[in-house]
Design a protein around this motif. Structure first.
Motif, short mmCIF file in Angstrom:
data_model
loop_
_atom_site.label_atom_id
_atom_site.label_comp_id
_atom_site.label_asym_id
_atom_site.label_seq_id
_atom_site.Cartn_x
_atom_site.Cartn_y
_atom_site.Cartn_z
N TYR A 140 -23.40 27.32 118.44
CA TYR A 140 -23.91 26.79 119.92
C TYR A 140 -24.49 28.52 121.11
O TYR A 140 -24.41 28.15 122.28
CB TYR A 140 -22.71 26.46 120.36
CG TYR A 140 -22.03 25.21 120.28
CD1 TYR A 140 -22.96 23.64 119.11
CD2 TYR A 140 -20.98 25.27 119.55
CE1 TYR A 140 -22.60 23.07 118.51
CE2 TYR A 140 -20.19 23.97 118.89
CZ TYR A 140 -21.42 22.73 118.07
OH TYR A 140 -20.75 22.01 117.72
N LEU A 291 -26.79 25.22 123.15
CA LEU A 291 -26.27 23.67 123.77
C LEU A 291 -25.05 24.17 124.66
O LEU A 291 -24.29 25.01 125.16
CB LEU A 291 -25.96 23.09 122.12
CG LEU A 291 -27.11 22.78 120.78
CD1 LEU A 291 -26.36 22.50 120.07
CD2 LEU A 291 -28.28 21.27 121.64
N VAL A 293 -21.79 22.25 125.19
CA VAL A 293 -20.94 20.99 124.46
C VAL A 293 -19.64 21.26 124.81
O VAL A 293 -19.39 21.97 125.40
CB VAL A 293 -20.96 21.81 122.84
CG1 VAL A 293 -20.19 20.98 121.80
CG2 VAL A 293 -22.25 22.22 122.07
N THR A 313 -27.46 12.31 124.98
CA THR A 313 -25.89 12.96 125.01
C THR A 313 -26.89 13.12 123.50
O THR A 313 -27.78 12.40 123.17
CB THR A 313 -24.50 12.64 125.00
OG1 THR A 313 -24.90 11.23 124.43
CG2 THR A 313 -24.52 12.39 126.57
N HIS A 316 -23.25 17.85 118.05
CA HIS A 316 -23.50 18.54 117.39
C HIS A 316 -22.48 19.06 116.47
O HIS A 316 -21.39 20.21 116.97
CB HIS A 316 -24.20 19.54 117.87
CG HIS A 316 -25.41 19.20 118.07
ND1 HIS A 316 -25.99 19.24 119.33
CD2 HIS A 316 -27.06 19.00 117.58
CE1 HIS A 316 -27.26 18.33 119.73
NE2 HIS A 316 -27.90 18.63 118.19
N LEU A 348 -16.67 16.90 120.32
CA LEU A 348 -18.16 17.08 120.91
C LEU A 348 -18.87 16.39 121.27
O LEU A 348 -18.90 15.33 120.94
CB LEU A 348 -17.82 17.75 118.99
CG LEU A 348 -16.83 18.95 118.58
CD1 LEU A 348 -17.75 19.20 117.47
CD2 LEU A 348 -17.47 20.61 119.24
N CYS A 349 -18.91 17.00 121.81
CA CYS A 349 -20.59 16.17 123.07
C CYS A 349 -21.44 16.39 123.80
O CYS A 349 -20.77 18.20 124.51
CB CYS A 349 -20.04 15.06 123.81
SG CYS A 349 -21.82 13.67 124.50
N SER A 350 -22.37 17.22 123.09
CA SER A 350 -24.12 17.45 123.60
C SER A 350 -24.19 16.71 124.84
O SER A 350 -24.70 15.76 124.44
CB SER A 350 -24.47 18.39 122.71
OG SER A 350 -24.08 18.88 121.62
#
Length: 375
Positions: A140, A291, A293, A313, A316, A348-350
């Motif tokens: 990341y 990213l 994240v 969204t 990753h 986890l969320c980007s």
């Protein structure tokens, strides 16, 4: 907000528009030269990129996964088949694939919760005298302290174990004044279009300051040739970056640091409005925000909330390497010691974070984050 006006995870057209004049000039010059593989442009970019990272050798290859495979092949000795490569299970599977393709066994270790980077203590528990290599992924855009890991390995009598840096998400990242990619025995990069330094196609590179390692990689990426049409080593293949991609990357290389600052500025905006419901990852002072994240306890609801407000969204990565159905029967170790990895993967969320975002788009995301935190 209409779909047309939504905030997407990335918009690569903007990158092209920003550098259109310079890119078209260099691409046209390359095409007119009539030399489209293994030419002067590739040599120029390789020299400039190795100088940027701070090593002496750069071998351009077709993609970042090839780079990892070649790097492992070059640093593991004869008789390494079946030996272990220590790595994390949360980085998309690329190091795992590179290990299996070299008849090596991934040994997964856990991560730090706040950065999602490898936990050095877990590495030290997993390594043995016959460990083939350690793959350190700067995930990341965050940076693992490879120098500290080297000191810890030396104190344990394990300084002989080679360290491969996976820098696919860390172009220009630093730690303690040193650049990611210059810290291990060998490092690998991807130039996939969305990277901090991305091509308009694909490409990768292996970097090192060991001429013998570089020479072996050059053989492997050209069929294993010792000279033209004469194969000197097994397991080689065709893995080349074309001259057009090298020309584009050489144009973009000059502004990597500037664009990384722009990424960091976007991520810092998000962090400034986050509260108890979102925890953005911390990759260190020299991180480059590949990213944005966050860890979120109610990820599905969060993604739906942002989608309603026109913000894309992504995740990753949604599955740990050791839990991939297609790899279930492949050799692997360490799967029982991944408490933090397993606790994190469903959280986890980007969200969008790239240098060419408009101010109104960044503000749209910030408004949505504030609203989420206020619920």
């Amino acid at each position: 907000m209409t779909k047309q006006d939504s905030v997407s995870m990335n918009d690569l057209k903007r990158l092209y528009q920003r550098y259109q004049v310079e890119i078209e000039r260099e691409v046209a010059s390359t095409l007119r030269s009539g030399w489209w593989l293994n030419g002067a442009m590739g040599k120029r970019f390789a020299a400039n990129f190795s100088r940027f990272i701070g090593v002496s050798e750069c071998v351009l290859v077709a993609n970042g996964t090839d780079a990892l495979e070649f790097a492992l092949a070059a640093v593991t000795r004869d008789g390494s088949r079946g030996r272990e490569v220590v790595m994390t299970a949360n980085a998309g599977g690329y190091a795992s694939c590179a290990s299996w393709h070299n008849d090596l066994v991934p040994h997964y270790v856990d991560i730090e919760p706040t950065s999602q980077l490898v936990d050095r203590g877990s590495v030290l528990k997993a390594v043995k005298t016959d460990t083939a290599a350690i793959v350190v992924t700067h995930l990341y855009g965050g940076v693992v302290d490879v120098r500290a890991l080297r000191i810890e390995l030396a104190a344990a009598g394990l300084s002989h174990i080679p360290i491969v840096e996976d820098c696919a998400q860390a172009h220009g990242a630093t730690i303690g004044g040193e650049v990611a990619g210059s810290l291990g025995d060998v490092s690998t990069f991807s130039f996939y279009p969305t990277k901090n330094l991305g091509a308009m196609g694909d490409g990768g590179a292996v970097l090192t300051s060991d001429p013998a390692v570089a020479a072996q990689i050059r053989q492997l990426q050209q069929y294993g040739w010792s000279s033209k049409y004469h194969v000197g080593v097994p397991n080689g293949r065709n893995s080349r970056m074309d001259e057009v991609q090298a020309a584009i990357l050489d144009v973009l290389l000059g502004e990597v640091d500037i664009r990384n600052e722009q990424r960091r500025a976007v991520l810092n905006r998000y962090k400034s409005v986050a509260g108890h419901r979102l925890q953005f990852l911390e990759g260190g002072d020299g991180a480059v925000a590949h990213l944005a994240v966050a860890l979120c306890d109610d990820r599905d609801a969060f993604r739906a909330f942002l989608r309603e407000r026109g913000v894309d969204t992504d995740i990753h990565y949604p599955v740990l390497d050791c839990d991939q159905t297609g790899w279930a029967d492949l050799p692997m170790k360490g799967t029982e010691n991944l408490a933090v990895s397993r606790a994190s993967v469903s959280r986890l969320c980007s969200i969008p974070c790239y240098p060419d975002m408009r101010e109104d788009e960044v503000e749209t995301v910030c408004v949505a984050l504030r609203e989420w935190e206020a619920r």
